[in-house]
Design a protein around this motif. Structure first.
Motif, PDB file in Angstrom:
ATOM      1  N   GLN A 108       0.907  -1.141  -0.038  1.00  0.00           N
ATOM      2  CA  GLN A 108       0.118  -0.150   0.020  1.00  0.00           C
ATOM      3  C   GLN A 108       0.647   1.307   0.087  1.00  0.00           C
ATOM      4  OE1 GLN A 108      -3.532   0.341   0.075  1.00  0.00           O
ATOM      5  NE2 GLN A 108      -3.612  -1.967  -0.376  1.00  0.00           N
ATOM      6  N   LEU A 109       2.035   1.094   0.779  1.00  0.00           N
ATOM      7  CA  LEU A 109       2.935   2.316   0.960  1.00  0.00           C
ATOM      8  C   LEU A 109       3.502   2.619  -0.673  1.00  0.00           C
ATOM      9  CD1 LEU A 109       4.429   1.928   4.465  1.00  0.00           C
ATOM     10  CD2 LEU A 109       2.928   3.722   3.563  1.00  0.00           C
ATOM     11  N   GLU A 110       4.144   1.565  -1.088  1.00  0.00           N
ATOM     12  CA  GLU A 110       4.645   1.646  -2.385  1.00  0.00           C
ATOM     13  C   GLU A 110       3.627   2.212  -3.463  1.00  0.00           C
ATOM     14  OE1 GLU A 110       6.563  -1.341  -5.547  1.00  0.00           O
ATOM     15  OE2 GLU A 110       6.538  -1.669  -3.679  1.00  0.00           O
ATOM     16  N   ALA A 111       2.508   1.754  -3.539  1.00  0.00           N
ATOM     17  CA  ALA A 111       1.381   2.363  -4.195  1.00  0.00           C
ATOM     18  C   ALA A 111       1.278   3.758  -4.202  1.00  0.00           C
ATOM     19  CB  ALA A 111       0.163   1.378  -4.049  1.00  0.00           C
ATOM     20  N   LEU A 112       0.958   3.983  -2.846  1.00  0.00           N
ATOM     21  CA  LEU A 112       0.912   5.609  -2.698  1.00  0.00           C
ATOM     22  C   LEU A 112       2.021   6.548  -2.941  1.00  0.00           C
ATOM     23  CD1 LEU A 112      -0.973   7.548  -1.014  1.00  0.00           C
ATOM     24  CD2 LEU A 112       0.305   7.063   0.946  1.00  0.00           C
ATOM     25  N   ASN A 113       3.362   5.932  -2.729  1.00  0.00           N
ATOM     26  CA  ASN A 113       4.400   6.569  -3.248  1.00  0.00           C
ATOM     27  C   ASN A 113       4.461   6.564  -4.604  1.00  0.00           C
ATOM     28  OD1 ASN A 113       5.103   7.124  -0.479  1.00  0.00           O
ATOM     29  ND2 ASN A 113       6.440   5.172  -0.474  1.00  0.00           N
ATOM     30  N   ASN A 114       4.170   5.674  -5.273  1.00  0.00           N
ATOM     31  CA  ASN A 114       4.342   5.733  -6.872  1.00  0.00           C
ATOM     32  C   ASN A 114       3.022   6.548  -7.131  1.00  0.00           C
ATOM     33  OD1 ASN A 114       6.449   3.619  -6.977  1.00  0.00           O
ATOM     34  ND2 ASN A 114       4.854   2.104  -7.295  1.00  0.00           N
ATOM     35  N   THR A 115       1.961   6.835  -6.778  1.00  0.00           N
ATOM     36  CA  THR A 115       0.792   7.679  -7.113  1.00  0.00           C
ATOM     37  C   THR A 115       1.465   9.062  -6.840  1.00  0.00           C
ATOM     38  OG1 THR A 115      -0.831   6.222  -6.631  1.00  0.00           O
ATOM     39  CG2 THR A 115      -1.126   8.484  -6.922  1.00  0.00           C
TER      40      THR A 115
END
Length: 118
Positions: A108-115
């Motif tokens: 979830q953190l990785e997806a958030l950071n990529n966004t």
């Protein structure tokens, strides 16, 4: 790395013996698990016998196949089979119910950071 969580049901009358067996797992079994890709492997036991296992592995299929090729695993599974309910003819390492992962914080953190980076 594949994260795997599973459950089994330990017979209530065998809980203490099951815990004792896992306090002193055979050294060759521990080594075989490590060598065949069972990493960060833990077991958690509720007082009613619900057993939850967790491991990380490059491939559960390869990890299982690797253990299936080890004599120590055949001996260990034969000794452990009597501790569990509802296995049918399956060995414990083949008869567990794999649970679906529905949340992982780092994903979830990785997806958030990529966004946010876009």
């Amino acid at each position: 790395m594949q994260r795997v969580c599973f459950q089994l049901q330990v017979r209530p009358d065998r809980l203490e013996e099951y815990k004792r067996r896992h306090a002193a797992v055979w050294p060759d079994m521990v080594q075989a698990l490590h060598e065949t890709g069972w990493h960060n492997y833990s077991l958690f036991l509720r007082p009613d016998g619900l057993l939850i296992g967790y491991l990380e592995t490059p491939s559960l299929d390869r990890a299982r196949a690797g253990m299936a090729a080890r004599d120590v695993n055949e001996r260990w599974q034969a000794e452990m089979a009597g501790f569990f309910e509802d296995l049918g003819a399956a060995a414990p390492d083949e008869g567990f119910l794999e649970l679906e992962e529905i949340f992982h914080l780092e994903d979830q953190l990785e997806a958030l950071n990529n966004t946010e980076a876009k």
